[in-house]
Scaffold this motif. Sequence first.
Motif, mmCIF file in Angstrom:
data_model
loop_
_atom_site.group_PDB
_atom_site.id
_atom_site.type_symbol
_atom_site.label_atom_id
_atom_site.label_comp_id
_atom_site.label_asym_id
_atom_site.label_seq_id
_atom_site.Cartn_x
_atom_site.Cartn_y
_atom_site.Cartn_z
ATOM 1 N N ALA A 76 62.629 104.863 32.859
ATOM 2 C CA ALA A 76 62.177 105.431 31.586
ATOM 3 C C ALA A 76 62.806 106.862 31.525
ATOM 4 C CB ALA A 76 60.736 105.509 31.855
ATOM 5 N N LEU A 77 62.807 107.586 32.899
ATOM 6 C CA LEU A 77 63.360 108.876 32.836
ATOM 7 C C LEU A 77 64.685 108.802 32.377
ATOM 8 C CD1 LEU A 77 62.882 111.886 33.853
ATOM 9 C CD2 LEU A 77 63.911 111.256 35.930
ATOM 10 N N ARG A 78 65.513 107.737 32.690
ATOM 11 C CA ARG A 78 66.787 107.535 32.378
ATOM 12 C C ARG A 78 67.022 106.963 30.874
ATOM 13 N NH1 ARG A 78 68.149 105.093 38.358
ATOM 14 N NH2 ARG A 78 68.122 107.304 39.321
ATOM 15 N N GLY A 79 65.869 106.682 30.324
ATOM 16 C CA GLY A 79 66.096 106.237 28.894
ATOM 17 C C GLY A 79 66.594 104.640 29.131
ATOM 18 N N ARG A 80 66.090 103.661 30.031
ATOM 19 C CA ARG A 80 66.398 102.373 30.147
ATOM 20 C C ARG A 80 65.211 101.817 30.174
ATOM 21 N NH1 ARG A 80 70.254 102.617 35.468
ATOM 22 N NH2 ARG A 80 71.616 103.898 34.795
#
Length: 82
Positions: A76-80
């Motif tokens: 989630a932090l990496r946008g995945r």
Amino acid sequence: MMRQTSKITSKGQITLPIAIRRLLALKEGDRVLFEVDDSGNVRMRPEGREGRFAKYRGVGVGHLKTQQQADEWLKALRGRKE
């Protein structure tokens, strides 16, 4: 291991050898911390510097209890989503 010597002046000052200053990335005005253990061994290190990951210390405490939760949080932090 690197070994360097330095002479103490009458005022109790020393000049850190250039190789040590470069290794520790010290510049004028920086402070150093001397630590002496019970055996009399002395360590010197730059004062107040934190590692580049120090700001993340403790980020998972409390809400990330499993590896799966940690993996999902990182995605989630990496946008995945996967």
